[in-house]
Each structure stands twice: as C-alpha cells, then as structure tokens.
Scaffold this motif. Structure first.
Motif, PDB file in Angstrom:
ATOM      1  N   LEU A   1      36.045  40.557  38.991  1.00  0.00           N
ATOM      2  CA  LEU A   1      34.724  39.988  39.237  1.00  0.00           C
ATOM      3  C   LEU A   1      33.610  40.921  38.752  1.00  0.00           C
ATOM      4  CD1 LEU A   1      33.388  37.491  40.585  1.00  0.00           C
ATOM      5  CD2 LEU A   1      33.270  38.837  42.691  1.00  0.00           C
ATOM      6  N   LEU A   2      33.826  42.231  38.871  1.00  0.00           N
ATOM      7  CA  LEU A   2      32.791  43.208  38.541  1.00  0.00           C
ATOM      8  C   LEU A   2      32.958  43.837  37.157  1.00  0.00           C
ATOM      9  CD1 LEU A   2      32.479  45.144  41.952  1.00  0.00           C
ATOM     10  CD2 LEU A   2      31.198  43.147  41.182  1.00  0.00           C
ATOM     11  N   HIS A   3      33.972  43.437  36.400  1.00  0.00           N
ATOM     12  CA  HIS A   3      34.293  44.185  35.171  1.00  0.00           C
ATOM     13  C   HIS A   3      33.148  44.205  34.163  1.00  0.00           C
ATOM     14  CE1 HIS A   3      35.088  40.237  33.357  1.00  0.00           C
ATOM     15  NE2 HIS A   3      35.165  40.840  32.178  1.00  0.00           N
ATOM     16  N   ASP A   4      32.299  43.190  34.164  1.00  0.00           N
ATOM     17  CA  ASP A   4      31.170  43.144  33.226  1.00  0.00           C
ATOM     18  C   ASP A   4      29.821  43.318  33.917  1.00  0.00           C
ATOM     19  OD1 ASP A   4      32.589  42.895  30.892  1.00  0.00           O
ATOM     20  OD2 ASP A   4      32.373  40.731  30.722  1.00  0.00           O
ATOM     21  N   CYS A   5      29.820  43.905  35.120  1.00  0.00           N
ATOM     22  CA  CYS A   5      28.570  44.019  35.878  1.00  0.00           C
ATOM     23  C   CYS A   5      27.580  44.980  35.229  1.00  0.00           C
ATOM     24  CB  CYS A   5      28.844  44.437  37.325  1.00  0.00           C
ATOM     25  SG  CYS A   5      29.531  46.096  37.515  1.00  0.00           S
ATOM     26  N   GLY A   6      28.028  45.765  34.247  1.00  0.00           N
ATOM     27  CA  GLY A   6      27.129  46.676  33.535  1.00  0.00           C
ATOM     28  C   GLY A   6      26.518  46.062  32.291  1.00  0.00           C
ATOM     29  N   LYS A   7      26.846  44.808  31.989  1.00  0.00           N
ATOM     30  CA  LYS A   7      26.384  44.213  30.729  1.00  0.00           C
ATOM     31  C   LYS A   7      24.874  44.024  30.672  1.00  0.00           C
ATOM     32  CE  LYS A   7      30.184  42.103  28.299  1.00  0.00           C
ATOM     33  NZ  LYS A   7      30.776  40.879  27.742  1.00  0.00           N
TER      34      LYS A   7
ATOM     35  N   LEU B   1      28.688  52.041  32.057  1.00  0.00           N
ATOM     36  CA  LEU B   1      27.607  51.659  32.956  1.00  0.00           C
ATOM     37  C   LEU B   1      28.146  50.799  34.101  1.00  0.00           C
ATOM     38  CD1 LEU B   1      24.814  50.721  30.373  1.00  0.00           C
ATOM     39  CD2 LEU B   1      24.769  52.636  31.977  1.00  0.00           C
ATOM     40  N   GLY B   2      29.055  49.892  33.770  1.00  0.00           N
ATOM     41  CA  GLY B   2      29.621  48.998  34.766  1.00  0.00           C
ATOM     42  C   GLY B   2      30.388  49.734  35.844  1.00  0.00           C
TER      43      GLY B   2
ATOM     44  N   GLU C   1      28.110  51.143  42.988  1.00  0.00           N
ATOM     45  CA  GLU C   1      26.909  50.903  43.788  1.00  0.00           C
ATOM     46  C   GLU C   1      27.020  49.597  44.569  1.00  0.00           C
ATOM     47  OE1 GLU C   1      23.850  50.974  40.860  1.00  0.00           O
ATOM     48  OE2 GLU C   1      23.856  53.163  40.644  1.00  0.00           O
ATOM     49  N   ILE C   2      27.533  48.553  43.917  1.00  0.00           N
ATOM     50  CA  ILE C   2      27.701  47.261  44.588  1.00  0.00           C
ATOM     51  C   ILE C   2      28.653  47.398  45.765  1.00  0.00           C
ATOM     52  CG2 ILE C   2      28.655  44.933  44.326  1.00  0.00           C
ATOM     53  CD1 ILE C   2      27.686  45.019  41.400  1.00  0.00           C
ATOM     54  N   MET C   3      29.795  48.045  45.531  1.00  0.00           N
ATOM     55  CA  MET C   3      30.806  48.162  46.580  1.00  0.00           C
ATOM     56  C   MET C   3      30.326  49.025  47.744  1.00  0.00           C
ATOM     57  SD  MET C   3      34.399  48.296  44.450  1.00  0.00           S
ATOM     58  CE  MET C   3      33.835  49.463  43.198  1.00  0.00           C
ATOM     59  N   LYS C   4      29.583  50.083  47.460  1.00  0.00           N
ATOM     60  CA  LYS C   4      29.025  50.901  48.538  1.00  0.00           C
ATOM     61  C   LYS C   4      28.071  50.073  49.381  1.00  0.00           C
ATOM     62  CE  LYS C   4      29.357  55.346  46.136  1.00  0.00           C
ATOM     63  NZ  LYS C   4      28.592  56.433  45.458  1.00  0.00           N
ATOM     64  N   ARG C   5      27.266  49.257  48.710  1.00  0.00           N
ATOM     65  CA  ARG C   5      26.304  48.413  49.416  1.00  0.00           C
ATOM     66  C   ARG C   5      27.002  47.389  50.309  1.00  0.00           C
ATOM     67  NH1 ARG C   5      23.725  46.199  45.038  1.00  0.00           N
ATOM     68  NH2 ARG C   5      24.881  44.243  45.197  1.00  0.00           N
TER      69      ARG C   5
ATOM     70  N   PHE D   1      37.259  52.703  38.485  1.00  0.00           N
ATOM     71  CA  PHE D   1      38.115  53.204  37.407  1.00  0.00           C
ATOM     72  C   PHE D   1      38.576  52.057  36.506  1.00  0.00           C
ATOM     73  CE2 PHE D   1      42.353  53.907  35.690  1.00  0.00           C
ATOM     74  CZ  PHE D   1      42.170  55.080  34.981  1.00  0.00           C
ATOM     75  N   LEU D   2      39.015  50.959  37.094  1.00  0.00           N
ATOM     76  CA  LEU D   2      39.483  49.819  36.307  1.00  0.00           C
ATOM     77  C   LEU D   2      38.352  49.215  35.478  1.00  0.00           C
ATOM     78  CD1 LEU D   2      41.849  48.030  38.851  1.00  0.00           C
ATOM     79  CD2 LEU D   2      42.518  49.240  36.772  1.00  0.00           C
ATOM     80  N   VAL D   3      37.152  49.162  36.047  1.00  0.00           N
ATOM     81  CA  VAL D   3      35.997  48.648  35.294  1.00  0.00           C
ATOM     82  C   VAL D   3      35.739  49.539  34.078  1.00  0.00           C
ATOM     83  CG1 VAL D   3      33.503  48.249  35.368  1.00  0.00           C
ATOM     84  CG2 VAL D   3      34.946  47.521  37.279  1.00  0.00           C
ATOM     85  N   ARG D   4      35.839  50.857  34.264  1.00  0.00           N
ATOM     86  CA  ARG D   4      35.626  51.780  33.143  1.00  0.00           C
ATOM     87  C   ARG D   4      36.688  51.614  32.064  1.00  0.00           C
ATOM     88  NH1 ARG D   4      36.133  56.129  35.754  1.00  0.00           N
ATOM     89  NH2 ARG D   4      33.940  56.327  36.351  1.00  0.00           N
ATOM     90  N   GLN D   5      37.900  51.258  32.457  1.00  0.00           N
ATOM     91  CA  GLN D   5      39.012  51.187  31.520  1.00  0.00           C
ATOM     92  C   GLN D   5      39.255  49.785  30.949  1.00  0.00           C
ATOM     93  OE1 GLN D   5      40.908  53.815  30.521  1.00  0.00           O
ATOM     94  NE2 GLN D   5      39.734  55.242  31.761  1.00  0.00           N
ATOM     95  N   HIS D   6      38.505  48.784  31.381  1.00  0.00           N
ATOM     96  CA  HIS D   6      38.902  47.396  31.087  1.00  0.00           C
ATOM     97  C   HIS D   6      38.872  47.036  29.605  1.00  0.00           C
ATOM     98  CE1 HIS D   6      34.548  46.297  30.918  1.00  0.00           C
ATOM     99  NE2 HIS D   6      34.974  45.251  30.226  1.00  0.00           N
TER     100      HIS D   6
END
Length: 452
Positions: free
Chosen positions: A281-287, A305-306, A312-316, A329-334
């Motif tokens: 769900l968050l993999h492209d949140c940095g786009k 960036l994502g 930040e989203i998950m901490k919130r 980590f997975l978002v950075r590597q996707h």
C-alpha cells in the motif's frame, strides 16, 4: 447472506465458569457483542464479552476470576480476565437493562445479547443479510474509532456498509484524527489481516462513492484522507502510460490487493501478510514528493523518499518499530528487481544482493511480483531475475563464511576499527559464493584490496 446457526452456550470458552459465578452471585449475566456475532456465524471465538446486572461488574469479575483461575486486569469501564492467552471482558452496563445497553452498541451486527440459557436478545436481521448499520446517530461521536472499525468488519466478514452509515461516516470522518494512535493501529492490523481485505480497502479509499457520501469536498469525507493523506493526495498524479494503467493511488491499491491474493494463495502467516500488505500500500508513497522535487517530470528517487515517508506514516498510525523497520526497508527495495530486469545485472552484483538481503529477499520478490503484475511490464524479464536469484540461493554456503572472524582479519594485519567490519563483510560474501576458498585466499585478497 449469512447462515445463522442455533446457539449453544457450551460452545463459548469458560461458559461453565461464567454460569457458576452467576448462580453463586445471583447476577443477571449476558454474553454480548462480538462473541454472539461470531457464535452465530460459526467463527472462531477469540475472546468473550459479558455484562451483568444486579451486581457491580468489578465484583462479578472478581468472582469469575476465582472460578476460572484467571488474572484480573481492571480498566476504566471494564475488567479484563486473562488466562492462557484468552480474554474475558466484563463490562460496565451501558444502560439500566440489557435492552438499553444494546442500544448503545456500535453496529446492529453487534447489538445482540445471549442469555445463559442460549436465548437471543435483539434482531439478527442485519447479520443474516451481511449488512453493517450503525445503531444510533451519535455512534461515531461517542467513539470515532468505530469509523475505522466499520471497514475492519468489511475486511473480516465481507459485509456491506449500508448507505446511511456510509453517509454518517462521511460526515464524521474528521473525528478519526482525534483517536489515540495505539487504538488506530490495533484496528488497522485487523483491517489489513481480514479475509476480505481487497473489498474493504477499495471501499475505504473510494473518493466518489455514488449516492453514498455527501457532495462538496469529497476527498475530506473519507477516513482515508485523515489516516493516509499522502496516498489520497496522490490520486491526481498520472503516471507514464507506457508502464502504468492507473494513477498513483489506484496503482497502490491494485498492488495491495495483488499482494493480498498472493499471500492468501501461499498461506502466508498473519504477521508477515500484514507487513507485505502495508508495504504494498505504501510502496509508492514517495512519488508525490519525488514528482515535485523533479519539476513534475518523473519519479526518480521515490523509493528512497518513500522509505522515509512510509516510516512517518506508520509512526503517526502507531505501528510498532519492528514493523516500521521491515516495511520501510521493503519500500526502499521495491524497485531493485525491476531495475535488474530492465537494465540487466551481472552475476556477482546479483549474488551480492542475495547475500546482503538473505532474510528479506523472499518478501522483496513478492512485492516486486505484485507491483509489476498490475502494470504493463514484461514479466518474463522479472521471472528470469527471480530464477537467477534462486540459482544464487543454491550456490551460497554461509558455513564457509563463518570460518573467518574479525579476529582472523586482525591477525592478518587489519587494524582494529571500522575497516574490520567492512572487510569482513566482503570476505564473508566471497567465501559464501566460493570466490575465496581458503585462509590463504583470504590473506591474498586482503593484500590485494588494501595494497599492503
């Protein structure tokens, strides 16, 4: 449509202890809420909720704790009894009678009670018809978390939210931002872990549900806007039509639903499935941030960036640190496998990727598969990269790497300090894949790389 089955209180865990405690105290005791719903639906009972009249709920909880030999944990308006990982919540009545109590429950699928003799109090019509309907008009004012809970029930049960409840959710959506993040996280975990997640997430992020949400600023008439604004704001960002069929938000939802199907097909355990769905769900949140930084021309750097934005989203939202770390980590590597598939990758570079990501490579593969299956991508290229990864996994032998330690490198002349760990990692990689085969090879490699 849900098939309602005859009820037997004997199917409820600790029912005998509850019945004995009621008989000894003379209390009027009822099973309420989720336990009645789940019993009617033949679902596994995770916990038991009861309420009582004619005795203080805390006093009855104490009697029951003795009968069941359970641990007594008091809260503001209920006492939780815990035994062997199972919980019994004894709650303060919400009215003077069981009927008035039920009228303060959240949804009609939950405003049911069961007597100790097995008699149902309340109307199971909405449960039979698989409908989620609020019980009273101020239900979301009293507890805004119920907004998110409605979607959780869609995810867990596959039910539909009736139009009037959808409209009320739209009117009260902004109240969700006032709920403590710890409570929000608990609902999100169950929402993302449901058997009908794909249905629920579509409804949750729907911006223009015809004839349901009130007109005006439709974006802000959604709980999704207040919990995942970074995703909702990406709906208007179009992507390159050569590779993508959808805008950023719709693509993110498609990937989340695809990973849900993959995880379901592989029977992946709940905790890992939750991590994968969140990452999808968050993999492209940095786009959006990347797009703005790059003068609205491309999304270069959105993976890095994502990773930050996702954290930040998950901490919130109250995610535990262990999940924040794994998902970011997975978002950075996707994008890694996609880049390998498009540009090609040398054997040693791919081996190094496998070596450095041994614990996470399977999830990286699954996320990459989900990401690319829902867009215009030559899957044969990706399958080829995955096949090469499988071959690399067969070649790696960590027992060879463990034969050399940092002390060995120091004994070979490497000075104590950061250089030891850097060189040790490289030596372990080369040993694991057979580029170095002996201590003599290690000595020669160190001389070569250090020029000493």
């Amino acid at each position: 449509m849900v098939d309602i089955v005859p009820l037997n209180t004997g199917d409820i865990p600790f029912a005998d202890d509850i019945i004995r405690a009621a008989a000894d105290s003379g209390a009027e005791v009822y099973f309420v809420g989720g336990v009645v719903r789940d019993l009617l639906m033949r679902r596994r009972i995770h916990d038991v909720d009861i309420t009582c009249f004619g005795i203080a709920y805390s006093e009855f909880a104490g009697l029951l704790a003795e009968k069941a030999d359970a641990t007594y944990v008091p809260f503001k308006d209920n006492v939780r009894l815990v035994k062997g990982g199972f919980t019994i919540d004894v709650s303060k009545p919400r009215g003077e009678t069981i009927e008035s109590d039920l009228q303060k429950r959240d949804f009609t699928i939950n405003n049911l009670a069961l007597t100790l003799k097995g008699e149902i109090i309340g109307d199971p019509y909405d449960l039979e018809k698989a409908l989620i309907r609020h019980v009273y008009t101020s239900v979301f004012d009293d507890d805004p978390l119920r907004i998110l809970r409605a979607f959780r029930f869609v995810s867990e049960c596959g039910f539909d939210i009736v139009p009037e409840t959808c409209r009320l959710i739209a009117d009260k959506a902004d109240k969700i931002k006032n709920v403590p993040k710890e409570r929000v996280y608990q609902e999100i975990f169950r929402f993302f872990s449901g058997s009908y997640f794909d249905k629920a997430v579509t409804l949750f992020f729907r911006k223009r549900p015809k004839d349901l949400f009130r007109k005006g600023n439709r974006t802000k008439n959604s709980a999704a806007y207040y919990l995942f604004p970074e995703l909702v704001d990406s709906e208007d960002i179009r992507q390159n039509s050569i590779f993508h069929r959808e805008n950023v938000l719709k693509h993110s939802l498609s990937v989340a639903k695809e990973i849900f199907k993959i995880a379901h097909g592989l029977n992946i355990a709940e905790e890992r499935r939750f991590v994968l769905i969140t990452a999808a769900l968050l993999h492209d949140c940095g786009k959006k941030e990347a797009w703005l930084r790059n003068n609205r021309k491309n999304f270069i750097g959105h993976d890095e960036l994502g990773s930050r934005v996702a954290a930040e989203i998950m901490k919130r939202l109250g995610y535990p640190n262990k999940y924040i770390k794994r998902v970011s980590f997975l978002v950075r590597q996707h994008l890694k496998l996609t880049i390998f598939a498009v540009n090609g990758v040398r054997k040693m570079k791919l081996q190094r990727f496998v070596f450095e990501n041994m614990d996470e490579v399977e999830d990286i593969i699954l996320l990459s598969l989900a990401d690319n299956r829902v867009k215009k991508f030559n899957m044969k290229r990706l399958y080829n990269i995955i096949l090469r990864i499988r071959n690399a996994q067969k070649e790696i032998d960590m027992s060879r790497a463990k034969a050399v330690s940092g002390s060995d490198l120091i004994g070979m002349g490497v000075e104590r300090g950061p250089e030891v760990s850097i060189l040790l990692k490289e030596v372990h990689f080369r040993l694991a894949f057979g580029y170095l085969k002996s201590m003599e090879d290690v000595k020669n490699f160190l001389k070569e790389i250090r020029g000493k």
